[in-house]
Design an enzyme around this catalytic site. Structure first.
Site, short mmCIF file in Angstrom:
data_model
loop_
_atom_site.label_atom_id
_atom_site.label_comp_id
_atom_site.label_asym_id
_atom_site.label_seq_id
_atom_site.Cartn_x
_atom_site.Cartn_y
_atom_site.Cartn_z
N GLU A 192 -8.86 5.37 52.56
CA GLU A 192 -8.52 6.71 52.07
C GLU A 192 -8.36 7.61 53.28
O GLU A 192 -8.61 7.20 54.42
CB GLU A 192 -9.63 7.23 51.13
CG GLU A 192 -9.67 6.50 49.80
CD GLU A 192 -10.78 6.98 48.87
OE1 GLU A 192 -11.57 7.84 49.28
OE2 GLU A 192 -10.84 6.47 47.75
N HIS A 198 -8.98 18.84 46.85
CA HIS A 198 -8.38 17.50 46.86
C HIS A 198 -6.87 17.69 46.89
O HIS A 198 -6.33 18.50 46.12
CB HIS A 198 -8.79 16.71 45.62
CG HIS A 198 -8.52 15.25 45.76
ND1 HIS A 198 -7.24 14.73 45.69
CD2 HIS A 198 -9.34 14.20 46.02
CE1 HIS A 198 -7.30 13.42 45.89
NE2 HIS A 198 -8.56 13.08 46.09
N ARG A 231 -8.34 15.01 54.36
CA ARG A 231 -7.74 15.65 53.19
C ARG A 231 -7.51 17.15 53.36
O ARG A 231 -6.63 17.71 52.70
CB ARG A 231 -8.52 15.35 51.92
CG ARG A 231 -9.92 15.78 51.89
CD ARG A 231 -10.53 15.47 50.54
NE ARG A 231 -10.44 14.06 50.19
CZ ARG A 231 -11.25 13.45 49.35
NH1 ARG A 231 -12.24 14.13 48.79
NH2 ARG A 231 -11.12 12.19 49.05
N HIS A 264 -12.35 20.54 44.66
CA HIS A 264 -12.85 19.18 44.42
C HIS A 264 -14.32 19.01 44.78
O HIS A 264 -15.07 18.41 44.03
CB HIS A 264 -11.99 18.22 45.24
CG HIS A 264 -12.33 16.78 45.10
ND1 HIS A 264 -12.30 16.13 43.88
CD2 HIS A 264 -12.70 15.83 46.02
CE1 HIS A 264 -12.62 14.84 44.06
NE2 HIS A 264 -12.88 14.65 45.35
N ARG A 268 -15.76 17.09 54.03
CA ARG A 268 -16.31 15.76 53.76
C ARG A 268 -15.24 14.67 53.88
O ARG A 268 -14.13 14.82 53.38
CB ARG A 268 -16.89 15.72 52.34
CG ARG A 268 -17.40 14.35 51.93
CD ARG A 268 -17.93 14.39 50.52
NE ARG A 268 -16.91 14.76 49.57
CZ ARG A 268 -16.14 13.89 48.91
NH1 ARG A 268 -16.27 12.59 49.13
NH2 ARG A 268 -15.24 14.32 48.06
C1 SIN Z 1 -10.46 10.09 45.57
O1 SIN Z 1 -10.53 9.06 44.93
O2 SIN Z 1 -9.45 10.48 46.13
C2 SIN Z 1 -11.68 10.96 45.65
C3 SIN Z 1 -12.68 10.32 46.50
C4 SIN Z 1 -13.62 11.34 47.06
O3 SIN Z 1 -13.56 12.52 46.72
O4 SIN Z 1 -14.41 10.96 47.93
#
Ligand code: SIN
Length: 537
Positions: free
Chosen positions: A123, A244, A293, A352, A387
């Site tokens: 991610e 997010h 992010r 988020h 985070r």
């Molecule tokens: C996501 O699945 O993009 C969210 C994961 C997260 O907020 O750590």
């Protein structure tokens, strides 16, 4: 300062009260039971209604070949933009793999690769594939299922559902010795009561409902953080609200919880496109679509402003097995008339995650004796200004175990709550909730400025005059949102720089002068104290 509420009509007690039934609360409960402590677990709705079950992506842990806690630490620190607490990050990444193994021992089943090993994906902000996932994109639901099964099998854990915790009870020495709570139940535990304990753990999760569009469920009104504020605890880093980058955009969405499109979709190869079809993350960051992010959310926001559209596009058509790998997201998209295997997905950012919260030490202790905080409600310093993806479930697992261990080895005697009839109270009209959310999204959202924040503060001051005399869940929630919104806006005004998920259009660069943590405390009369503390770079 307390919320206006009726006089408690019943009393119960346990060694430990845990407020919240997400990964943080359930993990703390199970570990407290391992030390033979009696546990009262209080949860606002049904036991599985919190944020944990909505987590899609997964849990980050250095378990893959060649990966190490040191590399996980490096990615966490980069995402945290200079404000992480090094000790907290070390604890997170070094104790993380064992915490995940314990979760597996509790029965959590993660997706496997063809080799039979646990499948790991990537991610935003991660330089390695280190995200464990379950049911494709239903990781939180599986974590919740496994922990809940263990909790429900343990007769030493009493669960009270549909109970909103109102305020802390404090002994004459100032330590927390219980809580007042309102139970929407039947029989003897109906209405306002008090629960006494030798330690209280707040694990109430997020405060996403401060904003009009969020990935958080309606129960995420930050009740635990607001309770801690009123109990006199320090909160820190609350300006760092993470947006997010990708929720499913719809022209009919009017606010509230929005369907998440996990970062793991980009981890499996999906690409962001602007309205001209350009891959706009290319060249913006070495990790492009998988940049941390905050960087992706800012770029999307910039693209949306330039095009004057409410969204950008996510092209996931190259993911051949989309419906099997991401069944939850696939179903959400289909419900909105989009087939992600053939069509572009319209996406936009939404609130988020709160990277800050109640300031705690490495054992989850707040600045008020007897009051512990775990998970998203806490500020351990592990997240700094932003985070890293999938570090949140991990934080609940790691720090939940540490808190239980600390409580068990430093068990205080049960104390009597002191009476203080002169304590000021407040209760606000539930009708302030929507204007508050709209004001926060407008002026204290992805991008802020002195002007937008001052306007928001004025709106909040005005909303704060709308008193209610009817104590009920809607009024307590609205009042909690009010305290949290104040804390966020005040901190965002104070921080005159852009860092992590705090984006000031009037101070667009990171400043060495702000290598500081902003700590706030609510006074008994409703005024606030603010101080700063240096953070080692
Ligand atoms: C996501 O699945 O993009 C969210 C994961 C997260 O907020 O750590």
């Amino acid at each position: 300062m307390k919320l206006f509420a009726g006089t408690p009509g019943w009393t119960t007690s346990a060694d430990v009260i845990i407020i919240g039934s997400g990964v943080a609360g359930l993990t703390t409960a199970l570990n407290a039971r391992a030390s033979k402590l009696s546990v009262l677990l209080v949860t606002k709705a049904k036991i599985d209604a919190g944020s944990t079950k909505w987590a899609q992506g997964g849990i980050a842990a250095a378990l893959g070949p060649g990966d190490t806690p040191e590399q996980h630490k490096s990615d966490t620190l980069i995402a945290g933009a200079g404000l992480c607490d090094l000790d907290a990050v070390n604890v997170l990444v070094t104790e993380g793999p064992e915490a995940v193994r314990k979760l597996i021992a509790h029965g959590a089943v993660f997706d496997k690769a063809e080799s039979g090993e646990i499948a790991l994906t990537r991610e935003g902000g991660h330089h390695r594939n280190r995200i464990l996932h379950a049911g494709g994109d239903a990781t939180g639901a599986e974590v919740s299922r496994a922990l809940l099964a263990a909790v429900q099998n343990d007769p030493g854990i009493e669960v009270i559902e549909h109970a909103l915790v109102i305020d802390a009870l404090t002994a004459v020495d100032g330590s927390v010795c219980g809580v007042t709570l309102h139970v929407i139940g039947e029989g003897s535990r109906d209405g306002v009561g008090r629960a006494l304990a030798r330690a209280v753990v707040i694990a109430t999760g997020g405060l996403g409902q401060v904003y009009s569009q969020t990935t958080n469920p309606p129960v995420s009104t930050g009740d635990g953080v607001a309770l801690a504020l009123r109990a006199g605890a320090d909160v820190a880093d609350v300006e760092f609200i993470q947006f997010h980058p990708t929720v499913l955009w719809s022209d009919t969405a009017r606010g509230g919880q929005q369907p998440l499109i996990s970062e793991a979709v980009r981890g499996e190869g999906a690409i962001l496109l602007n309205h001209k079809g350009e891959k706009f993350m290319q060249g913006k960051h070495p990790q492009a679509d998988l940049a941390p992010r905050d960087i992706v959310a800012k770029e999307i926001f910039t693209q949306m402003r330039e095009s004057n559209l409410g969204h950008v596009w996510l092209d996931a058509t190259a993911i051949a097995d989309f419906s099997e790998r991401f069944p939850t997201i696939y179903a959400s998209c289909l419900a909105h008339g989009i087939d992600p295997q053939k069509q572009l997905i319209p996406v936009s950012p939404a609130s988020h995650y709160a990277s800050g919260g109640v300031l705690v030490d490495l054992n989850g202790q707040s600045s008020v004796a007897g009051l512990y905080v775990c998970g998203e409600s806490a500020c351990t310093g592990a997240h700094g200004a932003n985070r890293l993806a999938s570090n949140s479930l991990l934080e609940g697992l790691v720090f939940g175990a540490r808190i239980a261990e600390h409580i068990a080895t430093h068990l205080a005697p049960q104390k009597e709550p002191a009476r203080d009839p002169s304590e000021p109270t407040l209760l606000l009209d539930p009708a302030i909730r929507i204007p508050l959310q709209l004001a926060m999204s407008e002026g204290a959202g992805v991008m802020r400025s002195e002007k937008s924040l001052q306007t928001t503060l004025q709106t909040l001051t005005q909303l704060g005059t709308h008193a209610s005399h009817t104590p009920d869940v809607a009024a307590w929630e609205a009042s909690n949102l009010f305290f949290l919104a104040q804390a966020i806006v005040q901190s965002a005004l104070e921080r005159k720089e852009t860092r992590g998920s705090h984006w000031r259009s009037d101070f667009p660069a990171l400043s060495e002068d702000w290598q500081l943590r902003i700590i706030q405390k609510l006074n008994r009369d409703g005024s606030w104290n603010t101080r700063t503390e240096a953070v080692a770079p």
